[in-house]
Design a protein around this motif. Structure first.
Motif, PDB file in Angstrom:
ATOM      1  N   GLY A  65     -91.863  -7.459 -16.867  1.00  0.00           N
ATOM      2  CA  GLY A  65     -91.871  -6.774 -15.578  1.00  0.00           C
ATOM      3  C   GLY A  65     -92.279  -7.687 -14.435  1.00  0.00           C
ATOM      4  N   GLY A  66     -92.306  -7.128 -13.231  1.00  0.00           N
ATOM      5  CA  GLY A  66     -92.696  -7.891 -12.054  1.00  0.00           C
ATOM      6  C   GLY A  66     -91.494  -8.376 -11.258  1.00  0.00           C
ATOM      7  N   MET A  67     -91.773  -9.016 -10.121  1.00  0.00           N
ATOM      8  CA  MET A  67     -90.717  -9.454  -9.218  1.00  0.00           C
ATOM      9  C   MET A  67     -89.834 -10.540  -9.837  1.00  0.00           C
ATOM     10  SD  MET A  67     -89.263  -8.858  -6.380  1.00  0.00           S
ATOM     11  CE  MET A  67     -90.354  -7.963  -5.276  1.00  0.00           C
ATOM     12  N   PHE A  68     -90.404 -11.380 -10.709  1.00  0.00           N
ATOM     13  CA  PHE A  68     -89.586 -12.419 -11.344  1.00  0.00           C
ATOM     14  C   PHE A  68     -88.484 -11.793 -12.192  1.00  0.00           C
ATOM     15  CE2 PHE A  68     -88.775 -15.411 -14.895  1.00  0.00           C
ATOM     16  CZ  PHE A  68     -88.248 -16.470 -14.158  1.00  0.00           C
ATOM     17  N   LEU A 274     -80.136 -14.100 -19.136  1.00  0.00           N
ATOM     18  CA  LEU A 274     -81.211 -15.090 -18.988  1.00  0.00           C
ATOM     19  C   LEU A 274     -82.564 -14.425 -18.744  1.00  0.00           C
ATOM     20  CD1 LEU A 274     -79.640 -17.966 -16.828  1.00  0.00           C
ATOM     21  CD2 LEU A 274     -80.480 -18.118 -19.187  1.00  0.00           C
ATOM     22  N   GLY A 275     -82.564 -13.270 -18.121  1.00  0.00           N
ATOM     23  CA  GLY A 275     -83.821 -12.586 -17.826  1.00  0.00           C
ATOM     24  C   GLY A 275     -84.296 -11.658 -18.923  1.00  0.00           C
ATOM     25  N   SER A 276     -83.610 -11.642 -20.053  1.00  0.00           N
ATOM     26  CA  SER A 276     -83.923 -10.677 -21.126  1.00  0.00           C
ATOM     27  C   SER A 276     -85.384 -10.725 -21.561  1.00  0.00           C
ATOM     28  CB  SER A 276     -83.024 -10.938 -22.340  1.00  0.00           C
ATOM     29  OG  SER A 276     -81.678 -10.721 -22.014  1.00  0.00           O
ATOM     30  N   ALA A 277     -85.941 -11.927 -21.693  1.00  0.00           N
ATOM     31  CA  ALA A 277     -87.316 -12.058 -22.194  1.00  0.00           C
ATOM     32  C   ALA A 277     -88.348 -11.521 -21.204  1.00  0.00           C
ATOM     33  CB  ALA A 277     -87.612 -13.519 -22.500  1.00  0.00           C
ATOM     34  N   THR A 278     -87.967 -11.310 -19.942  1.00  0.00           N
ATOM     35  CA  THR A 278     -88.931 -10.857 -18.925  1.00  0.00           C
ATOM     36  C   THR A 278     -88.812  -9.372 -18.600  1.00  0.00           C
ATOM     37  OG1 THR A 278     -87.458 -11.327 -17.050  1.00  0.00           O
ATOM     38  CG2 THR A 278     -88.818 -13.138 -17.861  1.00  0.00           C
ATOM     39  N   TYR A 279     -87.728  -8.712 -19.050  1.00  0.00           N
ATOM     40  CA  TYR A 279     -87.502  -7.320 -18.671  1.00  0.00           C
ATOM     41  C   TYR A 279     -88.429  -6.372 -19.425  1.00  0.00           C
ATOM     42  CZ  TYR A 279     -83.012  -9.027 -16.839  1.00  0.00           C
ATOM     43  OH  TYR A 279     -82.036  -9.714 -16.168  1.00  0.00           O
ATOM     44  N   ARG A 280     -88.887  -5.331 -18.733  1.00  0.00           N
ATOM     45  CA  ARG A 280     -89.439  -4.171 -19.441  1.00  0.00           C
ATOM     46  C   ARG A 280     -88.388  -3.072 -19.288  1.00  0.00           C
ATOM     47  NH1 ARG A 280     -94.087  -0.729 -16.322  1.00  0.00           N
ATOM     48  NH2 ARG A 280     -92.870  -0.179 -14.488  1.00  0.00           N
TER      49      ARG A 280
END
Length: 629
Positions: A65-68, A274-280
């Motif tokens: 989660g978050g803006m990143f 690419l953002g898969s590891a950061t998503y909630r």
């Protein structure tokens, strides 16, 4: 650092305590139990409740989660909107010049295509909430849109898949339209694109908004910023689409334009991954439609049962036992406490909580009833925004056709008519950061509220700007037709001696209306909707666009039907735009928009916001009378 299993932990505890006195053993066992309990609580505090990562493991606060994470969504939106708008903005000219449809038929085909695309966002939102996730729905939809664009690229590249090119210089001449297999290929490609666009619009915005913690003031502010920059990224994609891609389509060929759109949506897929590891990712909680139907049916059924009981009691005289009365009184007392905890607006739905004989599937709790109330209360606001998007539909249809008849040169540079939206797009790209970093902070200080400018105030501003835009469009059309008559070019394909920049005025007002309304609507629907229905509720923003486009088609047909009855020719009929009474149609739209704004004010003044307090999770209600609508 490896974690121990419960069996290993118990074994060490036995070894450490087996040589101690009994009292010490009990004391040490309690210490171990407390340590394990604290560790478990720590792990739970680090988890996002109701969310998982892309591998379906619990989402962690320190990692997801978050803006990143949301920034990947914003980059993807640039490419997605480029792929969609590159063709939608210029599609009316492709259908009229290369597929040989009449101006009104082309306009209706475009509005039907765009309306279907946005209406299918409801399907994407529903599936994201119910059975799949926003993550999965985006990937499926992007692949679907890619296949549709690939079909359109192939058709545009191969001449035998298109009707013969029409070379007539007379605007009143009719040409052979695309039919049979060519029409099937065209519309199959278009509506595969519509299906993909709908799924993306229904999943991508809520996927980005879900990355922020709404239980904190900082998280809610970040989410508001996300929606503002989501519109900014829409505009970035649109800027490339209506300048570079439209120029390619007009000068190099439509196969290149479709090809660029195909490549853009294809590139967006690995960027999203690419953002898969950061998503909630919100875990689906079942069909929200089922909850809505259950509460509505339960309220109606129990109201009917209650009325039937009262009639029976009046006609019967019974003497129940004391035991029965006591048990019934206790049961009703418990149920009444639950009913009293429910909000007192839309009281009819509270009937669903009453205790009486009913099928098991009709038993409802307070949470379900309140969720349905939240959905019902945002529907009048949703209905009020449809007319705004009916006005926006003109940007993709008649406004482009108007500009195509005018002088599109600025100095020695020829501007494609479909690049007209560059004016509102540039304005939005300038205004969005200014609004987010200057207007909102100043308004927060002046009003001493978290929102500063409320969602409903933003939507209302958009409605007012749409009224001004329609009045401006009518005045510009009067000026354009006057120039055509004075120059004797009514039936000619030559450009009129009037600059197309006059049409840019209505684009400017409607573009500004879109900025204020779209970001406000998405934030409003996402925030006010129940947790289990957020993707579906956010999709209402796009469904409003869809119904606006459909309403535009209906109004064109209705106006033609009515005016054709009282005149020899309808207002909006034929292949020559100079014979249309487009200015009357725009005045008609202006009047309807004014009436719609009064309808909006009626509901907006009575709406109360649902928010989460900054320091706790309790819901509070803020009335618009104190918030200024």
């Amino acid at each position: 650092m490896s974690s121990s299993s419960p069996d290993e932990s118990s074994s060490r505890r036995r070894v450490a305590t087996e040589r101690l006195p009994t009292l010490d053993k009990v004391f040490i066992q309690r210490i171990f139990a407390n340590i394990e309990e604290d560790m478990e609580k720590g792990q739970n505090r680090n988890r996002w409740e109701g969310y998982a990562d892309w591998r379906n493991r619990p989402a962690l606060r320190s990692r997801h989660g978050g803006m990143f994470a949301a920034s990947f969504v914003l980059v993807v939106e640039v490419l997605e909107n480029l792929a969609y708008l590159a063709n939608a903005s210029n599609l009316v000219l492709y259908l009229s010049k290369f597929m040989n449809f009449s101006p009104s038929a082309s306009a209706n085909n475009v509005t039907n295509f765009m309306g279907t695309a946005f209406l299918l966002a409801l399907l994407g939102g529903f599936l994201s909430d119910s059975y799949f996730t926003t993550y999965c729905i985006y990937l499926i939809s992007a692949i679907t849109e890619f296949l549709g664009l690939l079909m359109l690229t192939v058709q545009a590249h191969i001449p035998s898949l298109k009707p013969p090119f029409c070379t007539s210089v007379n605007r009143n001449a009719s040409c052979q339209e695309a039919e049979r297999g060519k029409a099937v290929l065209l519309f199959m490609g278009l509506y595969l694109v519509a299906l993909g666009v709908g799924g993306i619009k229904g999943s991508l915005p809520p996927h980005g908004a879900e990355q922020f913690d709404e239980r904190t003031r900082h998280g809610r502010k970040q989410r508001s910023t996300f929606f503002n920059y989501f519109v900014f990224c829409l505009s970035c994609g649109a800027l490339i689409a209506v300048t570079f891609v439209v120029w390619i389509e007009d000068n190099k060929g439509w196969q290149w334009g479709f090809g660029i759109a195909t490549a853009a949506i294809l590139i967006s897929i690995p960027i999203f991954l690419l953002g898969s590891a950061t998503y909630r990712i919100k875990i689906p909680t079942g069909s929200p439609i089922t909850t809505i139907v259950k509460v509505l049916v339960a309220a109606i059924y129990k109201c009917w049962i209650s009325t039937k009981r009262k009639t029976a009691i009046e006609n019967m005289s019974t003497t129940p036992t004391t035991t029965t009365e006591a048990s019934e009184d206790e049961e009703h007392a418990n149920r009444n406490v639950e009913i009293q905890t429910a909000a007192q607006d839309l009281k009819f739905l509270n009937r669903a909580l009453e205790t009486m004989p009913a099928p098991q599937w009709l038993h409802c709790n307070v949470k379900e009833v309140e969720e349905v109330k939240s959905v019902i209360k945002i529907l009048p606001i949703f209905m009020s925004t449809i007319m705004l998007h009916c006005c926006l539909a003109q940007l993709s249809t008649f406004s482009i056709q108007q500009a195509a008849t005018m002088n599109t040169k600025i100095g020695s540079l020829r501007i494609p008519p479909a690049s007209l939206p560059v004016f509102p797009v540039l304005f939005i790209m300038i205004l969005a950061p200014v609004y987010n970093h200057i207007v909102i902070p100043v308004s927060r200080r002046l009003t001493n509220t978290e929102m500063g400018i409320t969602h409903l105030q933003r939507i209302g501003t958009g409605l007012v700007l749409s009224i001004i835009a329609m009045a401006t469009a009518a005045l510009v059309e009067i000026k354009r037709k006057k120039a055509a008559q004075q120059s004797g070019l009514i039936n000619s394909t030559q450009p009129l001696p009037i600059t197309f920049l006059w049409v840019a005025l209505q684009y400017l007002f409607l573009g500004s209306a879109d900025l204020f309304s779209l970001a406000g609507m998405m934030d409003f629907f996402f925030t006010e909707a129940p947790f289990s229905m957020r993707s579906l509720a956010t999709s209402l923003s796009w469904a409003s666009l869809a119904m606006g486009y459909y309403l535009s088609s209906v109004l064109v047909e209705l106006v033609n039907c009515i005016t054709g009855t009282f005149r020899h020719t309808p207002w909006l009929y034929g292949s020559n735009l100079n014979h249309y009474h487009l200015e009357r149609f725009y005045w008609f739209m202006c009047i309807l928009s004014g009436l719609n704004f009064l309808h909006y004010l009626f509901w907006a003044r009575r709406y109360s916001y649902k928010t989460l307090g900054p320091d706790n999770e309790k819901e509070t209600r803020i009335t618009n009378e104190s918030a200024g609508v």
